[in-house]
Design an enzyme around this catalytic site. Structure first.
Site, PDB file in Angstrom:
ATOM      1  CE  LYS A  35      -3.862  -2.427   2.173  1.00  0.00           C
ATOM      2  NZ  LYS A  35      -4.655  -2.731   3.377  1.00  0.00           N
TER       3      LYS A  35
ATOM      4  CD  GLN B  42      -3.526  -4.384   6.457  1.00  0.00           C
ATOM      5  OE1 GLN B  42      -3.656  -3.354   5.823  1.00  0.00           O
ATOM      6  NE2 GLN B  42      -3.928  -5.555   5.996  1.00  0.00           N
TER       7      GLN B  42
ATOM      8  CG  ASP C 167      -9.754  -0.091   5.056  1.00  0.00           C
ATOM      9  OD1 ASP C 167      -9.693  -0.526   3.891  1.00  0.00           O
ATOM     10  OD2 ASP C 167      -8.924  -0.372   5.934  1.00  0.00           O
TER      11      ASP C 167
HETATM   12  N1  GUN Z   1      -7.015  -6.947   6.148  1.00  0.00           N
HETATM   13  C1  GUN Z   1      -7.409  -7.707   5.107  1.00  0.00           C
HETATM   14  N2  GUN Z   1      -8.023  -6.954   4.171  1.00  0.00           N
HETATM   15  C2  GUN Z   1      -8.017  -5.698   4.634  1.00  0.00           C
HETATM   16  C3  GUN Z   1      -8.510  -4.463   4.113  1.00  0.00           C
HETATM   17  O1  GUN Z   1      -9.089  -4.362   3.027  1.00  0.00           O
HETATM   18  N3  GUN Z   1      -8.299  -3.378   4.894  1.00  0.00           N
HETATM   19  C4  GUN Z   1      -7.678  -3.452   6.087  1.00  0.00           C
HETATM   20  N4  GUN Z   1      -7.538  -2.343   6.780  1.00  0.00           N
HETATM   21  N5  GUN Z   1      -7.224  -4.564   6.611  1.00  0.00           N
HETATM   22  C5  GUN Z   1      -7.381  -5.684   5.866  1.00  0.00           C
END
Ligand code: GUN
Length: 285
Positions: free
Chosen positions: A52, A96, A119
């Site tokens: 990311k 995350q 998110d």
């Molecule tokens: N963990 C697995 N997929 C995601 C996601 O799309 N966003 C976040 N923040 N954590 C994750």
């Protein structure tokens, strides 16, 4: 059978986001900013966060990672979120997941300002999505919709079977499909006879993390297959939830995994962060 190439579409979206970021900087001097909260040592989470961050660098989005130890307290993370909510250089906040056991995940997600919730996990944005209102939509299901639209796959009136009912993927996926006028079924761990449902599907969307869950006998010919799962085999190879080799001979379209939905998740994070920055720039005027 045609592959739904998430990597190619992700590159295309990154070109557009890069141009938009430049334009925003020129117009109002604002650089979109993303704060990422990473707790603990989970290698998969660290790898995702790294991807990311690199994607942000490629398109000119400023990003900062708050890398915190496994045994951090709830209060300490809450303090960082509160600071990020107030920080005018930050347009988007991403926590995350998963988080260590001692942390109350819901409480943290609720603390993120809905305006910075790139998110789409805050109840406000979940409500907007359910009601079909504009808001932030979780990146993975949003990426699936973009990929379908890129290949002119119209979901309207189609039987869509979503396998997996998580808050991150399955539930928002079902809402997006419903908002696009699909007929939607959600199957999950307690579903009695999964095959009975998938055999009736025009589009199967699966994201549960079970290798080879969807086999060729479970789908009718020419089904569209969206594989959202990513797992590592004993040999260390990354694979999805679909028996790709056999299913790909029977279906009309299929996403590879990796290389299908995964890159789209990152592209949508960039696009959501840009969207947040544009709204914030407008409000600063
Ligand atoms: N963990 C697995 N997929 C995601 C996601 O799309 N966003 C976040 N923040 N954590 C994750």
């Amino acid at each position: 059978m045609q592959l739904l190439d998430g990597r190619a579409l992700c590159k295309k979206i990154e070109v557009q986001v890069t141009a938009d970021v430049k334009m925003l900087k020129k117009k109002c001097g604002c650089t979109p900013g993303l704060a990422v909260i990473l707790v603990g040592q989970d290698p998969a989470s660290a790898a995702y966060v790294n991807m990311k961050k690199k994607a942000c660098d490629r398109v000119g989005i400023y990003s900062i990672t708050h890398d915190m130890p496994e045994n951090i307290s709830q209060k300490a993370i809450e303090k960082i979120i509160k600071n990020m909510n107030k920080d005018s250089t930050i347009d988007g906040i991403l926590i995350q997941l998963p988080l260590p056991k001692q942390i109350d995940e819901r409480k943290l997600l609720d603390l993120v300002s809905p305006k910075k919730d790139v998110d789409g996990f805050h109840p406000f944005n979940i409500g907007c999505l359910t009601a079909g209102l504009d808001g932030f939509v979780p990146c993975t299901p949003l990426g699936v919709m973009k990929l379908l639209s890129e290949y002119n796959i119209d979901v309207k009136g189609k039987n869509c079977v979503v396998v997996g009912a998580s808050n991150i993927v399955g539930k928002p996926m079902a809402s997006l499909l419903l908002n696009a006028n699909a007929t939607v079924e959600i199957c999950h761990i307690f579903t009695d006879d999964l095959k009975k449902h998938t055999l009736n599907a025009d589009i199967v969307l699966v994201g549960v993390g079970i290798i080879n869950l969807i086999t060729e006998d479970m789908i009718k010919p020419d089904t569209v297959i969206i594989d959202i799962g990513v797992s590592r085999t004993k040999e260390g190879k990354l694979v999805g939830d679909v028996d790709f080799l056999n299913v790909s001979k029977k279906c009309s379209y299929i996403t590879p995994s990796p290389g299908g939905v995964g890159p789209m998740t990152i592209a949508m994070l960039l696009s959501n962060t840009l969207k947040a920055a544009k709204i914030n720039a407008q409000e600063k005027k």
